[in-house]
Design a protein around this motif. Structure first.
Motif, PDB file in Angstrom:
ATOM      1  N   ASN A  35      10.271   8.509 -14.062  1.00 41.75           N
ATOM      2  CA  ASN A  35      10.124   8.499 -15.430  1.00 41.75           C
ATOM      3  C   ASN A  35       8.570   8.474 -16.091  1.00 41.75           C
ATOM      4  N   LEU A  36       7.785   7.933 -15.416  1.00 44.96           N
ATOM      5  CA  LEU A  36       6.620   7.482 -15.774  1.00 44.96           C
ATOM      6  C   LEU A  36       5.556   8.297 -15.248  1.00 44.96           C
ATOM      7  N   PHE A  41       6.702   7.672  -4.906  1.00 47.59           N
ATOM      8  CA  PHE A  41       7.088   6.296  -4.955  1.00 47.59           C
ATOM      9  C   PHE A  41       6.976   6.042  -3.601  1.00 47.59           C
ATOM     10  N   ILE A  42       5.837   4.983  -3.224  1.00 46.89           N
ATOM     11  CA  ILE A  42       5.415   4.589  -1.976  1.00 46.89           C
ATOM     12  C   ILE A  42       5.430   3.208  -1.980  1.00 46.89           C
ATOM     13  N   TYR A  43       6.626   2.159  -1.723  1.00 42.04           N
ATOM     14  CA  TYR A  43       6.377   0.896  -1.626  1.00 42.04           C
ATOM     15  C   TYR A  43       6.040   0.292  -0.354  1.00 42.04           C
ATOM     16  N   ASP A  44       6.151   0.790   0.703  1.00 34.94           N
ATOM     17  CA  ASP A  44       5.814  -0.075   1.679  1.00 34.94           C
ATOM     18  C   ASP A  44       5.259   1.060   3.140  1.00 34.94           C
ATOM     19  N   THR A  45       4.623   0.501   4.122  1.00 33.18           N
ATOM     20  CA  THR A  45       3.891   1.038   5.019  1.00 33.18           C
ATOM     21  C   THR A  45       4.746   2.202   5.708  1.00 33.18           C
ATOM     22  N   HIS A  46       6.195   2.034   5.787  1.00 34.65           N
ATOM     23  CA  HIS A  46       7.057   3.067   6.569  1.00 34.65           C
ATOM     24  C   HIS A  46       7.096   4.216   5.528  1.00 34.65           C
ATOM     25  N   THR A 159      -2.620  -0.857  -8.748  1.00 36.23           N
ATOM     26  CA  THR A 159      -0.987  -1.314  -8.877  1.00 36.23           C
ATOM     27  C   THR A 159      -0.282  -0.710  -9.948  1.00 36.23           C
ATOM     28  N   ARG A 160      -0.753   0.045 -10.752  1.00 30.02           N
ATOM     29  CA  ARG A 160      -0.009   0.720 -11.710  1.00 30.02           C
ATOM     30  C   ARG A 160       0.967   1.858 -10.800  1.00 30.02           C
ATOM     31  N   LEU A 161       0.271   2.542  -9.936  1.00 31.24           N
ATOM     32  CA  LEU A 161       1.016   3.467  -8.980  1.00 31.24           C
ATOM     33  C   LEU A 161       1.641   3.042  -7.615  1.00 31.24           C
ATOM     34  N   PHE A 162       0.920   1.999  -7.166  1.00 33.15           N
ATOM     35  CA  PHE A 162       1.183   1.502  -5.720  1.00 33.15           C
ATOM     36  C   PHE A 162       0.932   0.137  -5.539  1.00 33.15           C
ATOM     37  N   PRO A 163       1.913  -0.619  -4.805  1.00 35.52           N
ATOM     38  CA  PRO A 163       1.779  -1.974  -4.290  1.00 35.52           C
ATOM     39  C   PRO A 163       0.176  -2.107  -3.832  1.00 35.52           C
ATOM     40  N   LYS A 164      -0.304  -3.309  -3.854  1.00 45.85           N
ATOM     41  CA  LYS A 164      -1.768  -3.285  -3.373  1.00 45.85           C
ATOM     42  C   LYS A 164      -2.117  -3.057  -1.983  1.00 45.85           C
ATOM     43  N   GLN A 165      -1.156  -3.543  -1.035  1.00 45.11           N
ATOM     44  CA  GLN A 165      -1.419  -3.238   0.385  1.00 45.11           C
ATOM     45  C   GLN A 165      -1.485  -1.355   0.353  1.00 45.11           C
ATOM     46  N   ILE A 166      -0.656  -0.701  -0.180  1.00 41.48           N
ATOM     47  CA  ILE A 166      -0.550   0.571  -0.006  1.00 41.48           C
ATOM     48  C   ILE A 166      -1.811   1.201  -0.776  1.00 41.48           C
ATOM     49  N   GLY A 167      -2.070   0.815  -2.042  1.00 45.60           N
ATOM     50  CA  GLY A 167      -3.272   1.244  -2.654  1.00 45.60           C
ATOM     51  C   GLY A 167      -4.649   1.201  -1.525  1.00 45.60           C
ATOM     52  N   VAL A 168      -4.632  -0.093  -1.130  1.00 41.39           N
ATOM     53  CA  VAL A 168      -6.050  -0.383  -0.406  1.00 41.39           C
ATOM     54  C   VAL A 168      -5.917   0.509   0.851  1.00 41.39           C
ATOM     55  N   MET A 169      -4.765   0.856   1.718  1.00 42.98           N
ATOM     56  CA  MET A 169      -4.660   1.578   2.736  1.00 42.98           C
ATOM     57  C   MET A 169      -5.096   3.082   2.230  1.00 42.98           C
ATOM     58  N   LEU A 170      -4.621   3.484   1.137  1.00 45.26           N
ATOM     59  CA  LEU A 170      -5.084   5.101   0.837  1.00 45.26           C
ATOM     60  C   LEU A 170      -6.485   5.209   0.279  1.00 45.26           C
ATOM     61  N   THR A 171      -7.120   4.172  -0.257  1.00 47.71           N
ATOM     62  CA  THR A 171      -8.314   3.966  -0.380  1.00 47.71           C
ATOM     63  C   THR A 171      -9.245   3.968   0.741  1.00 47.71           C
ATOM     64  N   GLU A 172      -8.902   3.374   1.789  1.00 49.55           N
ATOM     65  CA  GLU A 172      -9.411   3.339   3.168  1.00 49.55           C
ATOM     66  C   GLU A 172      -9.385   4.617   3.856  1.00 49.55           C
ATOM     67  N   LEU A 173      -8.443   5.673   3.515  1.00 42.07           N
ATOM     68  CA  LEU A 173      -8.394   6.837   4.288  1.00 42.07           C
ATOM     69  C   LEU A 173      -9.155   7.875   3.619  1.00 42.07           C
ATOM     70  N   CYS A 174      -9.646   7.438   2.468  1.00 46.44           N
ATOM     71  CA  CYS A 174     -10.409   8.060   1.351  1.00 46.44           C
ATOM     72  C   CYS A 174     -12.157   7.834   1.407  1.00 46.44           C
ATOM     73  N   CYS A 175     -12.421   6.743   1.953  1.00 41.89           N
ATOM     74  CA  CYS A 175     -13.614   6.254   1.820  1.00 41.89           C
ATOM     75  C   CYS A 175     -14.373   6.099   3.288  1.00 41.89           C
ATOM     76  N   TYR A 176     -15.502   6.028   3.163  1.00 34.73           N
ATOM     77  CA  TYR A 176     -16.615   5.971   4.550  1.00 34.73           C
ATOM     78  C   TYR A 176     -17.551   4.812   4.411  1.00 34.73           C
ATOM     79  N   ASN A 177     -17.388   3.799   5.133  1.00 32.41           N
ATOM     80  CA  ASN A 177     -18.250   2.439   4.987  1.00 32.41           C
ATOM     81  C   ASN A 177     -18.361   2.177   3.408  1.00 32.41           C
ATOM     82  N   GLY A 178     -17.045   2.240   2.819  1.00 32.43           N
ATOM     83  CA  GLY A 178     -17.164   1.735   1.357  1.00 32.43           C
ATOM     84  C   GLY A 178     -17.700   2.646   0.350  1.00 32.43           C
ATOM     85  N   TYR A 179     -17.730   3.850   0.502  1.00 28.31           N
ATOM     86  CA  TYR A 179     -18.234   5.003  -0.595  1.00 28.31           C
ATOM     87  C   TYR A 179     -17.398   6.008  -0.163  1.00 28.31           C
TER      88      TYR A 179
END
Length: 361
Positions: A35-36, A41-46, A159-179
């Motif tokens: 609704n928002l 909706f992605i809650y876990d790694t599965h 965390t407005r969109l994803f649990p922290k673990q999921i958000g961190v993994m998505l960020t890791e997939l989009c970054c290279y050496n932290g940038y």
């Protein structure tokens, strides 16, 4: 899972989530989220692995070492220097495409951002600056390389969109050496999201002071009928707080007494393509219609249209000419000279190029 008409249909990959909360609570959580938000909706790694289209084990291997999935390359820039790119391999690029199409395309950038978003282009970037007495042009040094992991997480995967673990993994997939790597398909959209608050803040401030502002990737343009020296000080301070640095060599104040160009388009009195661009293309068309397209390339020195065996690539050059003529007409739709050139090109048979009738300019 599938959400349709106020109902949720769970699949096998959702069962751990459903078992944890129960069917009624899980359904309520998903519906409240949808609704928002337009993002999945992605809650876990599965669920994340299913969204990315790969197994969990492979997903974890990639997120733990994303740097091994890129190869560096360089392409020449117009000023003679090289632009360094990091090109993702097929595996991580596929995951990034899912992130781009499934998540990032649903997150809107600022209205002041005129690149990497639907219905935006260099024409839209230049239009607000037509006929202004004063223009300030500048850009950000090492734009993508200055965007850090934390900024990407906060702007797109928080965390407005994803649990922290999921958000961190998505960020890791989009970054290279932290940038943010320049070359990944997700980087342009992410750069707009990281800059969204900045764009809105500087944009609203400019509107209050009678100043027009647009940003095209790392290029920022300000224009007004009064001098803009106070803008530079504010801009420098705001960017410094974000960890960015202005490129002093590309910072220019341009008055209406000189040719004013914004992302390659002239904006002094009306929007137009630069005279140099049109003159060079006019010359190529003249040679092409008179001597054939291979003759045109030999006279205008375009080695990129010959393959490794030194064979002329007729179709590539023909498409290049078409694209450049159409570009001019997209900016200057009433330009009769290039409208006539486009008509002739459309009638052209690339395999009979020597029979092309001569055109006189």
């Amino acid at each position: 899972m599938i959400v349709k008409n106020g109902a949720v249909e769970f699949s096998d990959v959702d069962m751990r989530f459903v078992e944890k909360f129960g069917i009624f609570k899980a359904t309520e959580m998903v519906l409240d989220f949808h609704n928002l938000n337009k993002t999945p909706f992605i809650y876990d790694t599965h669920q994340l692995a299913s969204f990315l289209g790969y197994g969990r084990r492979l997903m974890f291997l990639v997120t733990k070492d994303p740097e091994s999935h890129y190869f560096p390359t360089e392409i020449p820039k117009r000023d003679g220097t090289a632009r360094k790119l990091l090109i993702p391999d097929t595996l991580i690029m596929s995951m990034q495409r899912h992130i781009l199409d499934g998540i990032l395309k649903h997150l809107k950038p600022s209205r002041y951002a005129t690149a990497y978003a639907p219905k935006t282009n260099i024409k839209q970037n230049a239009q607000p600056h037509i006929g202004k007495k004063y223009i300030l042009k500048t850009d950000i040094s090492d734009f993508f390389g200055s965007i850090r992991f934390e900024q990407v997480y906060s702007a797109a995967f928080n965390t407005r969109l994803f649990p922290k673990q999921i958000g961190v993994m998505l960020t890791e997939l989009c970054c290279y050496n932290g940038y943010l790597p320049q070359g990944a398909p997700t980087s342009p959209a992410l750069s707009n999201l990281v800059m969204k608050n900045f764009d809105n803040n500087i944009g609203y401030w400019c509107e209050k002071h009678g100043i027009s502002y647009t940003r095209y990737c790392d290029d920022m343009t300000f224009s007004s009928d009064k001098p803009l020296y106070n803008v530079l000080q504010k801009l420098t301070k705001m960017l410094d707080e974000m960890g960015f640095e202005l490129n002093a060599k590309k910072t220019k104040f341009v008055t209406s007494s000189s040719r004013q160009s914004v992302t390659g388009l002239t904006v002094n009195e009306r929007l137009s393509v630069s005279r140099d661009y049109k003159r060079n293309l006019r010359q190529e068309l003249y040679y092409g219609f008179r001597f054939g397209f291979e003759g045109a390339v030999s006279r205008t020195k375009h080695p990129e249209f010959f393959d490794d065996n030194n064979h002329f690539m007729h179709e590539s050059y023909y498409n290049s000419l078409l694209g450049r003529v159409r570009y001019i007409l997209s900016i200057e739709p009433n330009n009769t000279e290039f409208s006539e050139a486009l008509d002739r090109l459309k009638q052209y048979d690339m395999y009979q190029y020597r029979k092309l009738p001569r055109i006189v300019y």
